[in-house]
Design an enzyme around this catalytic site. Structure first.
Site, PDB file in Angstrom:
ATOM      1  CG  ASN A 213      -0.483  -0.322   2.487  1.00 43.31           C
ATOM      2  OD1 ASN A 213       0.560  -0.946   2.610  1.00 43.31           O
ATOM      3  ND2 ASN A 213      -1.188   0.105   3.532  1.00 43.31           N
ATOM      4  CD  GLU A 215      -1.357   4.815   4.548  1.00 44.47           C
ATOM      5  OE1 GLU A 215      -2.070   3.876   4.938  1.00 44.47           O
ATOM      6  OE2 GLU A 215      -0.854   5.662   5.319  1.00 44.47           O
ATOM      7  CD  GLU A 226      -5.486  -5.774  -1.356  1.00 46.51           C
ATOM      8  OE1 GLU A 226      -4.813  -4.730  -1.233  1.00 46.51           O
ATOM      9  OE2 GLU A 226      -6.339  -6.130  -0.534  1.00 46.51           O
TER      10      GLU A 226
HETATM   11  N1  THU Z   1      -5.287  -1.398   2.516  1.00 48.41           N
HETATM   12  C1  THU Z   1      -4.760  -2.218   1.569  1.00 48.41           C
HETATM   13  O1  THU Z   1      -3.630  -2.021   1.112  1.00 48.41           O
HETATM   14  N2  THU Z   1      -5.511  -3.251   1.118  1.00 48.41           N
HETATM   15  C2  THU Z   1      -6.777  -3.540   1.553  1.00 48.41           C
HETATM   16  O2  THU Z   1      -7.453  -4.364   0.970  1.00 48.41           O
HETATM   17  C3  THU Z   1      -7.273  -2.851   2.755  1.00 48.41           C
HETATM   18  C4  THU Z   1      -6.632  -1.536   3.047  1.00 48.41           C
HETATM   19  C5  THU Z   1      -4.473  -0.286   2.989  1.00 48.41           C
HETATM   20  C6  THU Z   1      -4.948   1.073   2.527  1.00 48.41           C
HETATM   21  C7  THU Z   1      -4.404   1.979   3.589  1.00 48.41           C
HETATM   22  O3  THU Z   1      -3.071   2.324   3.263  1.00 48.41           O
HETATM   23  C8  THU Z   1      -4.368   1.123   4.838  1.00 48.41           C
HETATM   24  O4  THU Z   1      -4.513  -0.223   4.412  1.00 48.41           O
HETATM   25  C9  THU Z   1      -5.469   1.464   5.843  1.00 48.41           C
HETATM   26  O5  THU Z   1      -6.694   1.448   5.234  1.00 48.41           O
END
Ligand code: THU
Length: 302
Positions: A213, A215, A226
């Site tokens: 992820n 941000e 994903e």
């Molecule tokens: N997040 C993911 O990377 N995948 C998911 O399916 C759920 C949420 C990340 C997004 C964000 O950076 C953090 O988790 C908190 O929501």
């Protein structure tokens, strides 16, 4: 249930073919599906007739009996409602008509075997014969739930039967993918949530695509692990996938968020395995179809 019972039931289930050539495994899939429904619904001494046919014949029946002037995948004619096409002895449940060419097309679109699709349509038709329907949303969710449970019970039989391949992956492969997802997680850029997620996507080419992820100070442009993995793959020309593993810092299994489920549905079949891991590498196996049933697809825009 012992072998004799099974053989007896086999002989009572009538499977007829009309205008189409049906492989042994596709016919076997029908029988497996009928038996699974009878067993799951505790139906004793009642049997259907299944007619495997072509688009033209099912179109005629759809037009004449349901006033819908086009071919379809499956039709049911419950004897209890006086709709049966055939006259048959006591205990007759009614007829199920399946278009084999439509089933084959749908299997191709969904990325699974024709046998699996035919089994699925048989289960659907059987549930209709037993009084289930999907007109009201409440009834629909009950029917879909029954369908899902019954299909998952026979999936292994469809695999072992005449070598029909299920969209499945080896345990070793799953462990490897979870390990890679946990490794990918280490690259997560998460100054705001501090919640790290990693993903490992297996392309049909056999190549892995890893994602984390990422941000953003504006929050909403944040990209989930994903989607990072998927977009990396698609941007490199990989458009078909065999499995996805997801891991995070959590004690619990990590499931993809709703947005990722929708984005994955664009490229991945409904029965593609999804391996959802916790921070220790303990995981649960599910499918995209289970997490996002009735996904909105390009076909829905026709
Ligand atoms: N997040 C993911 O990377 N995948 C998911 O399916 C759920 C949420 C990340 C997004 C964000 O950076 C953090 O988790 C908190 O929501």
């Amino acid at each position: 249930m012992n072998m004799i019972d099974n053989d007896m039931i086999e002989s009572l289930i009538s499977v007829e073919t009309e205008n189409v050539k049906v492989s042994e495994e596709n016919e076997a899939a029908v029988r497996i599906a009928v038996q699974a429904v009878l067993e799951a619904e505790s139906v004793i001494g009642r049997y259907p007739a299944v007619i495997l046919t072509d688009d033209e014949s099912i179109h005629i029946c759809n037009r004449d009996f349901r006033s819908v002037d086009r071919p379809t995948d499956v039709l049911s004619f419950p004897a209890d409602e006086g709709d049966a096409l055939l006259t048959a002895p006591d205990g007759f449940l009614g007829d199920i008509m399946i278009s084999v060419p439509t089933a084959e097309r749908q299997a191709e679109e969904l990325g699974h075997s024709a046998a699996r699709e035919i089994a699925f349509l048989t289960v659907h038709g059987m549930l209709h014969l037993l009084g289930y329907d999907h007109i009201e949303p409440e009834d629909e969710s009950i029917m879909l739930e029954r369908q899902r449970i019954i299909i998952s019970k026979i999936e292994d039989k469809l695999v072992s039967n005449a070598g029909v391949m299920k969209n499945t992956i080896e345990k070793n492969r799953m462990n490897e993918m979870v390990g890679l997802a946990l490794k990918a997680m280490e690259r997560a850029y998460v100054p705001y949530s501090h919640f790290r997620v990693g993903a490992c996507l297996l392309g049909k080419s056999g190549k892995y695509y890893l994602g984390c992820n990422i941000e953003n100070a504006a929050y909403s442009p944040t990209n989930c692990a994903e989607r990072t993995a998927l977009f990396k793959a698609v941007s490199e020309g990989e458009l078909e996938f065999s499995a996805l593993a997801i891991a995070s810092d959590s004690e619990h299994f990590t499931y993809p968020c709703g947005v990722c489920r929708q984005v994955l549905s664009e490229f991945c079949s409904q029965d593609m395995p999804l391996i959802c891991s916790d921070k220790n590498g303990k995981y649960i196996e599910t499918t995209l179809g289970e997490l996002l049933p009735m996904a909105f697809k390009k076909e829905d825009m026709a």
